[in-house]
Design an enzyme around this catalytic site. Structure first.
Site: not given
Ligand code: ARG
Length: 458
Positions: A24, A156-157, A278, A284, A291
């Site tokens: 992660s 409304t509408h 544009s 434009k 948007e």
């Molecule tokens: N990278 C993990 C997370 O974001 C951290 C926690 C990991 N815990 C574990 N028991 N593997 O959730």
């Protein structure tokens, strides 16, 4: 080679695919500052409770600041093999301070660590949302003050309904964003309990002081149940829920700005600073920011739905599924803050076209209700009969291609003989809005009261 953090029982390292799905660090590095703040609080507490020595805690605390500055200056080498921000920081701390680094994780788990980091991150975003909402509300109040009494059609509408004032329309959004502001503040209060010290799930046998780390990190108290503390992602879901409701308001206003800035409406002129051109059509000037706000709202709803689906049905306590919480929240937070800032800029800079608003306010038989009310008030007709008589007059005007004030008294009397010339007094839009004096109504005097109340409240 097996993992240095948990590889004791492993004889082989992970497959490359395992590493790829498990890591992660690509996104949770955004929580580096929170991770280091949490670890510093934890180390100081471990020393205060005698679990580690003061000198170890000092080395850890100093070393963590070095790690932080390496991350902030971009010299830190993130490693995918080290999976996440928690282990990246700790591994680097080991390189810097040596043996004491290994004592930091006493009485703690990545499960309470990640919950703490993520809560601190979300809490910062709630604070940013609060600032953004207040700025947007101020911009709306500025528009409302400038045109508190300017008439425009109310719909409304998306069909002309009754005249309202520009200030009243702006203040409607102030109410919506004001509720968003109060939801942001509520969510912050509810989430402000510290998971740190819940450890893996059961708490710890070390004599830790969870009050101390909670206070150090600005939490109101430690979370009461360690199983809940590591399993809870309500705070992230509530953040996304609050963001989603606010996003609905942003998208409705964005849609109105797109419509209002069109050549057919010309209710507002957006500033050059918040429009684009544009590459082929020289004339434009496009409302791209509006948007994109309308579109980014879809991403925020997507994040909300995605995290609800991740969390549903998860048994207690931590499951790796929960690692999927962060990217959704990061993306939603980035786009929410950007949408708030863009909306504030557009509102602050835009010009309401008073003449176009007034011209539109008087068309589409917008004062038909005023006429019906006059028939009730002056002639004593039941409202249903007055409604019918007025409908006949609208049909007459429509057939003639004119508006209600353009009908003659004879025209009026051909539909109801008791109508007098006094009726023409209520057919003007100014009269119409001035008469809507009920609490919360569109009368300029009422709108100015609403503005004053909000100025006071902010
Ligand atoms: N990278 C993990 C997370 O974001 C951290 C926690 C990991 N815990 C574990 N028991 N593997 O959730």
């Amino acid at each position: 080679t097996s993992n240095q953090m948990w590889g004791g029982r492993f004889s082989a390292g992970p497959d490359a695919i395992m590493e790829a799905i498990n890591a992660s660090i690509g996104f949770d590095r955004r929580m580096a500052a929170q991770d280091i703040a949490g670890s510093r609080a934890h180390a100081a507490m471990l020393a205060a409770t005698g679990v580690i020595t003061d000198s170890d805690a000092e080395a850890i605390g100093k070393g963590l600041l070095t790690v932080l500055s390496e991350i902030e200056t971009g010299t830190f080498a993130f490693s995918t093999a080290l999976e996440d921000i928690h282990m990246n920081v700790e591994a680097r701390l080991k390189e810097i301070v040596g043996e004491p680094a290994g004592r930091l994780h006493t009485g703690r788990s990545r499960n309470d660590q990640v919950a703490t980091d993520f809560k601190l991150w979300v809490r910062d975003q709630l604070d940013a949302a609060e600032t953004g909402l207040i700025a947007l509300i101020r911009a709306l109040l500025g528009q409302a003050e400038a045109g508190a009494g300017w008439v425009m059609p109310g719909f409304t509408h998306l069909q002309t309904a009754q005249p309202v004032t520009w200030g009243h329309h702006m203040m409607a959004y102030v109410e919506m964003f004001g509720r968003d502001l109060s939801r942001v503040r509520d969510a912050r209060v509810r989430m402000n309990e510290s998971p740190l010290g819940a450890a893996a799930l059961a708490g710890t046998s070390f004599p830790i002081d969870r009050e101390m780390t909670a206070t150090a990190l600005g939490f109101d108290r430690p979370a009461a149940n360690s199983l809940d503390a590591v399993s809870d992602r309500d705070f992230a879901l509530e953040f996304l829920g609050v963001a989603s409701i606010c996003a609905i308001h942003l998208s409705r206003f964005a849609e109105e700005l797109v419509i209002w800035s069109s050549a057919q409406f010309r209710f507002v002129t957006l500033s050059d600073r918040f429009s684009t051109g544009s590459s082929i059509m020289p004339q434009k000037k496009n409302p791209d920011a509006a948007e994109l706000i309308r579109a980014k709202v879809g991403r925020i709803f997507g994040a909300n739905t995605a995290l609800m689906m991740v969390m549903k049905g998860l048994p207690l306590a931590y499951s790796k599924d929960m690692q999927e919480d962060k990217e959704q929240v990061f993306d939603a937070a980035d786009n929410w803050m950007l949408a708030l800032a863009a909306m504030e800029g557009m509102v602050r800079d835009m010009t309401a076209n008073r003449d176009s608003l007034a011209a539109a306010a008087g068309s589409g038989f917008s004062t038909a209700t005023d006429l019906a009310d006059w028939l009730v008030r002056v002639l004593g007709l039941p409202f249903r009969d007055a409604h019918h008589v007025t409908g006949s007059l609208v049909a007459k005007a429509e057939a003639r291609g004119c508006d209600l004030p353009d009908l003659t008294l004879a025209d009026m009397q051909s539909v109801h003989p008791d109508i007098t010339a006094g009726v023409f007094d209520v057919l003007g839009v100014e009269n119409s809005v001035n008469s809507r004096m009920s609490y919360g109504g569109t009368a300029p005097a009422r709108v100015r009261e609403q503005i004053a109340r909000w100025r006071q409240a902010l």
